[in-house]
Write an enzyme that holds these catalytic residues in place. Structure first.
Site, PDB file in Angstrom:
ATOM      1  N   HIS A  23     -61.538  25.183 -11.432  1.00 21.13           N
ATOM      2  CA  HIS A  23     -61.943  25.613 -10.086  1.00 21.13           C
ATOM      3  C   HIS A  23     -62.977  26.722 -10.220  1.00 21.13           C
ATOM      4  CE1 HIS A  23     -58.037  24.316  -7.785  1.00 21.13           C
ATOM      5  NE2 HIS A  23     -58.875  23.311  -7.940  1.00 21.13           N
ATOM      6  N   HIS A  79     -57.739  11.003  -5.033  1.00 17.99           N
ATOM      7  CA  HIS A  79     -58.165  12.353  -4.648  1.00 17.99           C
ATOM      8  C   HIS A  79     -59.628  12.512  -5.057  1.00 17.99           C
ATOM      9  CE1 HIS A  79     -58.259  16.593  -4.092  1.00 17.99           C
ATOM     10  NE2 HIS A  79     -57.727  16.992  -5.226  1.00 17.99           N
ATOM     11  N   GLU A  81     -61.428  15.287  -5.437  1.00 19.39           N
ATOM     12  CA  GLU A  81     -61.906  16.491  -6.114  1.00 19.39           C
ATOM     13  C   GLU A  81     -62.589  16.093  -7.438  1.00 19.39           C
ATOM     14  OE1 GLU A  81     -59.048  19.678  -6.397  1.00 19.39           O
ATOM     15  OE2 GLU A  81     -60.623  21.141  -6.812  1.00 19.39           O
ATOM     16  N   ASP A  83     -62.668  16.912 -10.459  1.00 22.22           N
ATOM     17  CA  ASP A  83     -61.998  16.692 -11.746  1.00 22.22           C
ATOM     18  C   ASP A  83     -61.443  15.276 -11.857  1.00 22.22           C
ATOM     19  OD1 ASP A  83     -60.416  17.784  -9.655  1.00 22.22           O
ATOM     20  OD2 ASP A  83     -58.761  18.143 -11.028  1.00 22.22           O
ATOM     21  N   HIS A 145     -53.525  17.694  -3.079  1.00 22.96           N
ATOM     22  CA  HIS A 145     -53.895  19.076  -2.913  1.00 22.96           C
ATOM     23  C   HIS A 145     -55.000  19.304  -1.879  1.00 22.96           C
ATOM     24  CE1 HIS A 145     -56.997  21.646  -5.319  1.00 22.96           C
ATOM     25  NE2 HIS A 145     -56.342  22.481  -4.593  1.00 22.96           N
ATOM     26  N   ASP A 164     -52.513  15.186  -8.342  1.00 20.89           N
ATOM     27  CA  ASP A 164     -52.283  16.575  -8.764  1.00 20.89           C
ATOM     28  C   ASP A 164     -50.792  16.938  -8.796  1.00 20.89           C
ATOM     29  OD1 ASP A 164     -54.924  17.382  -9.178  1.00 20.89           O
ATOM     30  OD2 ASP A 164     -55.196  17.988  -7.097  1.00 20.89           O
ATOM     31  N   TYR A 192     -48.939  26.295 -12.349  1.00 21.58           N
ATOM     32  CA  TYR A 192     -49.721  25.349 -11.539  1.00 21.58           C
ATOM     33  C   TYR A 192     -49.198  25.337 -10.110  1.00 21.58           C
ATOM     34  CZ  TYR A 192     -51.741  20.569 -10.823  1.00 21.58           C
ATOM     35  OH  TYR A 192     -52.421  19.458 -10.407  1.00 21.58           O
ATOM     36  N   HIS A 225     -52.908  15.375 -14.279  1.00 23.01           N
ATOM     37  CA  HIS A 225     -53.148  16.448 -15.256  1.00 23.01           C
ATOM     38  C   HIS A 225     -51.904  16.622 -16.120  1.00 23.01           C
ATOM     39  CE1 HIS A 225     -56.800  17.798 -13.254  1.00 23.01           C
ATOM     40  NE2 HIS A 225     -56.146  17.952 -12.121  1.00 23.01           N
TER      41      HIS A 225
HETATM   42 FE1  FEO Z   1     -57.175  18.822  -6.616  1.00 23.34          FE
HETATM   43 FE2  FEO Z   1     -56.938  17.980  -9.956  1.00 23.34          FE
HETATM   44  O1  FEO Z   1     -57.758  18.258  -8.292  1.00 23.34           O
END
Ligand code: FEO
Length: 397
Positions: A23, A79, A81, A83, A145, A164, A192, A225
């Site tokens: 981030h 998602h 995002e 990543d 997320h 996530d 996390y 992750h």
């Molecule tokens: Fe909300 Fe792993 O991104």
């Protein structure tokens, strides 16, 4: 590198051993991370997620060794995002017409990031996508997320792709929860949760209850992750319910910064007083200028109460303290008590400023705080010890 998870489900992601910040600079990743993408090779072939943009070429090249890219029937974007979607531009350059399945908000986010009009297919909770004998069932999970987030579930193999949720920033070659060091794993899990998911705790509880109400058998949770939960995957779901329920341990955390050690002395003497009054409580001290802020947030998350200290500078507080307070405010902690302390030379606003921010952040500020002019002398030290004792006693009520 790829490996089999179960039957025709394969991991095709990227382990990022080098990652130390995530981030931008907002989240420390002392143990690296993984970007988990999954390939499901049934009669129809689905790719679930991709990886972070810097690894997009490597990802697509490796994926092409696993399967002819033109044989991918569906791309699932749980998602948007970066990543997880970062390799989309490179992937879709090869297969521009392949349908992408995501939520309505997913389309907005993906278009917003990449400015491409790919073949988007919007799905909602309960929608199913046939892969032949097996199906993917979609479950929207907004704010876990981002607003676009969803999970998907593979029938028969009983795998939940949770994105996530239930993840950790934890690089490992073992990749399964039963193979890794459990202390490391759960430390990364709680860090996390504390730093990313705390503000969404009510939604976490609601979503877990909703998913459980579907009565879908669950054998494996494939997060996006860190490790894959194959041994007792319910354990991380139970942990999330525990953490989402205003979690706290018998811990008081004292966080401070100091210029000429006066506020540090106050912190240490307050800690002495707390310990004198309560032998059971776990008291921890952190100088905010010297400690990783996400590690501090994890300790705040575990605490039943915190004390925040700063000397007064320019009628305000030190930058490290202001920074962590901003982070604490955003995380919306609940059911925690607090107080402020700090040294000053002449104007002495710091304690009032900190107390006000703590109030605004939802903490129960149980004391007007302790200010000390210049460095504590013997009388000042006694006041700090007494303040600590009183704080330890008062938080019990
Ligand atoms: Fe909300 Fe792993 O991104």
């Amino acid at each position: 590198m790829s490996f089999k998870i179960k039957n025709n489900v394969f991991w095709v992601g990227k382990t990022d051993w080098e990652l130390r910040k995530f981030h931008g600079d907002e989240y420390s990743t002392h143990r690296g991370s993984t970007y988990n993408a999954y390939l499901i090779k049934e009669e129809k072939v689905a790719l679930v997620e991709t990886v972070w943009a810097p690894y997009s070429e490597e990802f697509v090249a490796n994926l092409a060794k696993e399967i002819d890219l033109n044989k991918i029937d569906y791309v699932i974007a749980n998602h948007a995002e970066i990543d997880h979607s970062g390799a989309f531009p490179e992937l879709m350059r090869h297969i521009p017409d392949t349908p992408i399945y995501c939520t309505k908000n997913g389309v907005k986010s993906l278009k917003g990031h990449y400015h491409q009009d790919w073949n988007f297919n919007i799905v909602k909770t309960g929608d199913r996508l046939s892969l032949g004998k097996k199906e993917l069932i979609f479950v929207e999970a907004p704010m876990l997320h981002w607003p676009d987030t969803m999970f998907c579930y593979l029938t028969e193999d009983e795998i939940l792709f949770s994105n996530d949720a239930f993840g950790q920033h934890y690089a490992t070659e073992y990749m399964f929860n039963d193979l890794v060091d459990q202390t490391e794993l759960f430390h990364e899990c709680i860090k996390y949760y504390a730093n990313i998911l705390t503000p969404f705790s009510p939604l976490v509880i609601k979503k877990i209850k909703e998913v459980l109400s579907f009565n879908l058998p669950l054998e494996i949770i494939c997060t996006s992750h860190g490790v894959i939960w194959r041994e007792n995957p319910g354990q991380i779901v139970e942990k999330y319910l525990e953490w989402a329920n205003d979690y706290q341990e018998n811990q008081i955390t004292i966080i401070y910064d100091t210029m000429w050690n006066g506020t540090r002395m106050m912190a240490e003497k307050i800690a002495y007083g707390i310990k004198d009054a309560d032998k059971e409580v776990n008291v921890k001290l952190f100088n905010l200028a010297k400690t990783d802020k996400n590690d501090v947030i994890t300790e705040v998350f575990k605490s039943k109460a915190i004390l925040v200290g700063s000397p007064t500078i320019n009628r305000g507080i030190l930058v490290s303290v202001a920074g962590i307070l901003e982070q604490i405010k955003g995380l919306k902690f609940k059911n925690k008590k607090a107080a402020a302390f700090g040294c000053y030379g002449w104007s002495g606003e710091s304690v009032k400023i900190i107390s006000a921010v703590l109030e605004e952040s939802g903490f129960d500020v149980i004391d007007e705080g302790l200010r000390m002019m210049w460095n504590p002398d013997d009388e000042g030290i006694t006041k700090c010890v007494e303040f600590g004792k009183k704080f330890a006693t008062d938080i019990s009520f």
